[in-house]
Write an enzyme that holds these catalytic residues in place. Sequence first.
Site, PDB file in Angstrom:
ATOM      1  N   GLY A 218     -41.228  73.841  -6.273  1.00 35.64           N
ATOM      2  CA  GLY A 218     -42.140  74.087  -7.387  1.00 35.64           C
ATOM      3  C   GLY A 218     -42.348  72.838  -8.229  1.00 35.64           C
ATOM      4  O   GLY A 218     -42.306  71.707  -7.744  1.00 35.64           O
ATOM      5  N   SER A 219     -42.531  73.071  -9.504  1.00 38.36           N
ATOM      6  CA  SER A 219     -42.927  71.972 -10.388  1.00 38.36           C
ATOM      7  C   SER A 219     -41.843  70.925 -10.610  1.00 38.36           C
ATOM      8  O   SER A 219     -42.133  69.855 -11.138  1.00 38.36           O
ATOM      9  CB  SER A 219     -43.386  72.535 -11.733  1.00 38.36           C
ATOM     10  OG  SER A 219     -44.573  73.277 -11.565  1.00 38.36           O
TER      11      SER A 219
END
Length: 489
Positions: A218-219
Amino acid sequence: MNKPMRRVAVFCGLLILALLLRVNWVQFVQAEELQTDPNNKRVDIARYANPRGDIIVEDEPITGSEETDGALFKYRRTYTDGPMWAPVTGFASQAFGTSLLEGVYDSILTGDDDRLFFSRTIDMLTGKDRTGGNVVTTLNADAQRAAWEAMGDKTGAVAAIDPRTGAILALVSKPSYDPGSFAGLSSEDGEAWEALQKEQNPDEPMLNRALRETYPPGSTFKVVTAAAALEDGSLVDDVDEETDYPEPYLLPQTDGQELDNQIKGKCEEASIREALMWSCNTVFAGISDDLRNEKMIEAAERFGFNEELFVPVRALASAYPEADRPQNAMAGIGQASVQATPLQMAMVAAAVANNGSLMEPYMVEQLVAPNLNVVEQHDATEFRRAMSPETAQALQDAMESVVEDGTGGNARIDGVRVGGKTGTAQHGEDNSGLPYAWFISYAIVDDESPVAVAVVVEDGSDERDQISGGGLAAPIARAVMEAVLEDAK
């Protein structure tokens, strides 16, 4: 000598020669095969005929040996806080073999290692009972317990390392198991083992999620994308320079497929600092596409991606693969086909904290003979130069803004420089599963970082809109950092 007698003598000589050849073949050529044959019980009997050496954390053993009433095996392995330490120790079972540190250093722990020959000889001459050597780890007991307790009953993992040396400070995986529950040969041991297998327990408590499970990061992967952009210099050369990426962002080579941001209104032409603070998908997907797949692979590999690690336990390779433009844009925000272990993402944070120098991760400091002589000592070694010191220091400034003013506020520690990055990673076909909550971070005191942490939570909430890296994973990371900082005082 008459002819018949000569024939008998020659025949007997050939038999003796054949016997000698066979004996040598068995002793030297087939020795390893026979020794490791699962039907050869003598090896296992010898392995448990004496107390096994211990695995040590901060001068205290977290393993032991106890006498049994069994006819074959005299000693059985025991564990202190077995479930908490299982991702480090693994198991040593009379019925099911060994794993992790128990397996990698089995010959040291049993005393069979060639490096312990002198110690064995002295014991034999003095009549002392034979014992194994010890494995001295780099683990921090307070950090391990802080991670274990902060995870609670959540499924996921924590990995913490010292950025200055690469020493692993904590490895937690949940759910876990007690390796002592199947250390023996009884029917109860067999039942305990069967209950832990995936077929019987879909939660997979024996899966080491810190080292041997990969997730979409993810981020949190946006830190790697930011480093790639700053190192390349063709798109931006400062964390506060505006970019030209719109909101929403049209994925390349698609029929107008839009990529948007979870937090609206803050990402239009945002700088890298702002894009990290508000986790702007649009900016980092645009950067990844503009750099193209080859440069992104090179940047990821400088952090250790696409390479299996041995710490000395084997850790799965994290992956940033070859991809087309749409997939590469999504990989730049930690989605699509990019996959990472928690250890790998702790390494990302550590490289930033250590001014771009990524140290080789390891969790064994020394191997020690029963007489306390050191037979092997680990020396800290640089694994990669992930980025220049200038890029690392610029990213430190930006990641610390994430904690002070952005989505990572739950990791803030008074009086300490804390940098972090939140992440919420989609998983499942068409994002059908609940997202994973991620947080990576580091703490800096007196211009040095004693700890970097990665946390992933698989099941933090049943409600999709309640899952966030800042809400679920950041408090766990803060607890681990606080434990290490308290020990360092």
